[in-house]
Design a protein around this motif. Structure first.
Motif, PDB file in Angstrom:
ATOM      1  N   MET A  75      10.080  12.029   6.643  1.00 57.46           N
ATOM      2  CA  MET A  75       9.091  10.975   6.801  1.00 57.46           C
ATOM      3  C   MET A  75       9.218  10.347   8.184  1.00 57.46           C
ATOM      4  O   MET A  75      10.238  10.486   8.862  1.00 57.46           O
ATOM      5  CB  MET A  75       9.267   9.903   5.723  1.00 57.46           C
ATOM      6  N   GLN A  76       8.179   9.652   8.586  1.00 59.09           N
ATOM      7  CA  GLN A  76       8.195   8.890   9.820  1.00 59.09           C
ATOM      8  C   GLN A  76       8.666   7.475   9.481  1.00 59.09           C
ATOM      9  O   GLN A  76       7.974   6.722   8.802  1.00 59.09           O
ATOM     10  CB  GLN A  76       6.788   8.834  10.433  1.00 59.09           C
ATOM     11  N   PHE A  77       9.865   7.119   9.892  1.00 62.21           N
ATOM     12  CA  PHE A  77      10.439   5.833   9.502  1.00 62.21           C
ATOM     13  C   PHE A  77       9.834   4.667  10.272  1.00 62.21           C
ATOM     14  O   PHE A  77       9.638   3.585   9.713  1.00 62.21           O
ATOM     15  CB  PHE A  77      11.958   5.852   9.703  1.00 62.21           C
ATOM     16  N   ALA A  78       9.572   4.835  11.560  1.00 59.09           N
ATOM     17  CA  ALA A  78       9.123   3.717  12.390  1.00 59.09           C
ATOM     18  C   ALA A  78       7.844   3.107  11.832  1.00 59.09           C
ATOM     19  O   ALA A  78       6.828   3.784  11.676  1.00 59.09           O
ATOM     20  CB  ALA A  78       8.905   4.189  13.818  1.00 59.09           C
ATOM     21  N   GLY A  79       7.901   1.834  11.501  1.00 62.93           N
ATOM     22  CA  GLY A  79       6.732   1.114  11.007  1.00 62.93           C
ATOM     23  C   GLY A  79       6.400   1.349   9.547  1.00 62.93           C
ATOM     24  O   GLY A  79       5.394   0.828   9.057  1.00 62.93           O
ATOM     25  N   SER A  80       7.224   2.108   8.828  1.00 67.90           N
ATOM     26  CA  SER A  80       6.905   2.475   7.450  1.00 67.90           C
ATOM     27  C   SER A  80       7.522   1.509   6.441  1.00 67.90           C
ATOM     28  O   SER A  80       8.568   0.906   6.678  1.00 67.90           O
ATOM     29  CB  SER A  80       7.418   3.887   7.146  1.00 67.90           C
ATOM     30  N   HIS A  81       6.862   1.392   5.289  1.00 69.32           N
ATOM     31  CA  HIS A  81       7.449   0.712   4.147  1.00 69.32           C
ATOM     32  C   HIS A  81       8.508   1.629   3.514  1.00 69.32           C
ATOM     33  O   HIS A  81       8.383   2.855   3.547  1.00 69.32           O
ATOM     34  CB  HIS A  81       6.391   0.402   3.094  1.00 69.32           C
ATOM     35  N   ILE A  82       9.521   1.025   2.908  1.00 67.96           N
ATOM     36  CA  ILE A  82      10.500   1.762   2.102  1.00 67.96           C
ATOM     37  C   ILE A  82      10.361   1.218   0.689  1.00 67.96           C
ATOM     38  O   ILE A  82      10.924   0.182   0.349  1.00 67.96           O
ATOM     39  CB  ILE A  82      11.940   1.565   2.626  1.00 67.96           C
ATOM     40  N   LEU A  83       9.605   1.932  -0.140  1.00 68.15           N
ATOM     41  CA  LEU A  83       9.252   1.433  -1.466  1.00 68.15           C
ATOM     42  C   LEU A  83       9.860   2.247  -2.596  1.00 68.15           C
ATOM     43  O   LEU A  83      10.103   1.719  -3.679  1.00 68.15           O
ATOM     44  CB  LEU A  83       7.724   1.415  -1.634  1.00 68.15           C
ATOM     45  N   SER A  84      10.085   3.535  -2.355  1.00 69.83           N
ATOM     46  CA  SER A  84      10.549   4.419  -3.412  1.00 69.83           C
ATOM     47  C   SER A  84      11.360   5.550  -2.811  1.00 69.83           C
ATOM     48  O   SER A  84      11.061   6.023  -1.697  1.00 69.83           O
ATOM     49  CB  SER A  84       9.356   5.004  -4.182  1.00 69.83           C
ATOM     50  N   VAL A  85      12.362   6.029  -3.539  1.00 65.13           N
ATOM     51  CA  VAL A  85      13.098   7.194  -3.056  1.00 65.13           C
ATOM     52  C   VAL A  85      12.231   8.442  -3.091  1.00 65.13           C
ATOM     53  O   VAL A  85      12.562   9.454  -2.480  1.00 65.13           O
ATOM     54  CB  VAL A  85      14.391   7.419  -3.868  1.00 65.13           C
ATOM     55  N   GLY A  86      11.096   8.355  -3.793  1.00 64.26           N
ATOM     56  CA  GLY A  86      10.168   9.478  -3.801  1.00 64.26           C
ATOM     57  C   GLY A  86       9.563   9.767  -2.432  1.00 64.26           C
ATOM     58  O   GLY A  86       8.950  10.821  -2.235  1.00 64.26           O
ATOM     59  N   GLN A  87       9.723   8.844  -1.493  1.00 60.44           N
ATOM     60  CA  GLN A  87       9.232   9.072  -0.126  1.00 60.44           C
ATOM     61  C   GLN A  87      10.089  10.071   0.645  1.00 60.44           C
ATOM     62  O   GLN A  87       9.643  10.604   1.656  1.00 60.44           O
ATOM     63  CB  GLN A  87       9.243   7.752   0.655  1.00 60.44           C
ATOM     64  N   PHE A  88      11.330  10.286   0.190  1.00 58.47           N
ATOM     65  CA  PHE A  88      12.317  10.974   1.008  1.00 58.47           C
ATOM     66  C   PHE A  88      12.425  12.463   0.689  1.00 58.47           C
ATOM     67  O   PHE A  88      12.396  12.869  -0.474  1.00 58.47           O
ATOM     68  CB  PHE A  88      13.711  10.357   0.824  1.00 58.47           C
TER      69      PHE A  88
END
Length: 338
Positions: free
Chosen positions: A1-14
């Motif tokens: 994922m692109q971390f810069a500026g992103s929300h961290i809401l769920s481990v499903g993003q990773f």
């Protein structure tokens, strides 16, 4: 994922590579978290810490992580102390508070509430727990701890053997940790709980679809034998309809030194997301384990600062600048991290 500026809401993003990137940055935060160096890379930045549900470790850990990067923290604790108590919507709260902050860390008792807030926020939002749903930063620090503990034995996360014990129905930490384990290979998971507090079926299915071995049981002594990690959880009494219902399960699975010696392998690591319930009727992890060198619960809390520092640095895109703003610590730090 692109971390810069992103929300961290769920481990499903990773993806797995994302998790490994977080851990690499967390490793690099060691000199700052361990008080050997100071960095001011986030000087002038503001964290909006919004905790609408009781919290000690997560709230203070987020704040400490931001402070250690040089930023400042503005806290709102409890719904009763916010405009939400006056009827303000999460949308309006998000629009306002994101104007005052550069990043927001949020906990809320309702499932999906942090994602709803993030949809209206003008800055990145990090989920500090939304009801019984998820707790992604806790899962990351738990997995980072597992990685660290196993590395001393020459092991890795792949082929991990883990027992999760206690309230698996309402425990958001184990929900998120299971989802992260789906990114790794050859994991064996034993889920120990009363029938009524079993891990949600969709999470069990996800583990099996990832190729992992899953055993569900209500027998703790058998479940904690021949594993690398025993991950104990507190009864989430605040999620029950009444204290009387919660009391039906309180103290059902207690781990003490005698049980550990009798049933666990000598190097089995003991973990817990904390707080552990030390009241006499509960004691899921007894105080007599405090001197057990395999009790990793306080190493877990230390690791939480590392992981949250890493996420702030990645979301605010300053990873490559941290060392440029460093200097040596000038005060007495003691030996608390040795």
């Amino acid at each position: 994922m692109q971390f810069a500026g992103s929300h961290i809401l769920s481990v499903g993003q990773f993806e797995r590579s994302d998790v490994e990137s977080v851990f690499e940055v967390a490793d690099a935060m060691q000199p700052y978290a361990r008080r050997r160096k100071v960095t001011r890379v986030l000087e002038g930045a503001i964290l909006g810490s919004m905790f609408f549900e009781p919290s000690t470790r997560t709230r203070v850990s987020f704040g400490s992580a931001f402070n250690l990067l040089g930023g400042e923290v503005r806290e709102t604790t409890g719904i009763e102390n916010s405009a939400i108590a006056k009827g303000e919507s999460l949308y309006d709260t998000a629009r306002v508070l994101s104007g005052y902050s550069d990043v927001v860390a949020m906990r809320h008792p309702e499932v999906g509430s942090v994602a709803e807030f993030a949809a209206a926020s003008r800055v990145p939002v990090i989920n500090g727990g939304d009801g019984s749903n998820e707790h992604p930063t806790q899962a990351l620090l738990d997995l980072y701890t597992i990685r660290s503990e196993l590395s001393t034995q020459g092991r890795a996360i792949d082929s991990l053997r883990i027992a999760m014990v206690g309230d698996l129905r309402f425990g958001r930490t184990v929900h998120s940790l299971c989802k992260l384990l789906c990114l790794f290979d050859g994991v064996s998971v034993t889920l120990v709980s009363p029938e009524e507090l079993k891990m949600p079926g969709e999470i069990v299915e996800a583990l099996r679809n990832a190729g992992h071995s899953v055993l569900e049981s209500d027998a703790m002594e058998e479940g904690i034998s021949s594993v690398d990690i025993v991950y104990s959880t507190r009864l989430q009494e605040e999620r029950f309809a009444s204290p009387e219902e919660a009391n039906l399960y309180r103290g059902r699975f207690r781990l003490n030194q005698q049980i550990y010696t009798r049933h666990c392998d000598p190097n089995t690591v003991i973990m817990h997301p904390l707080p552990r319930d030390s009241r006499e009727a509960a004691r899921e992890l007894d105080d007599d384990l405090n001197e057990n060198p395999n009790l990793a619960i306080f190493r877990q809390t230390d690791n939480g600062v590392l992981v949250r520092m890493a996420l702030f640095a990645m979301v605010l895109d300053v990873v490559g600048q941290v060392d440029e703003h460093a200097r040596d610590v000038s005060w007495y730090t003691g030996g608390r991290f040795t």
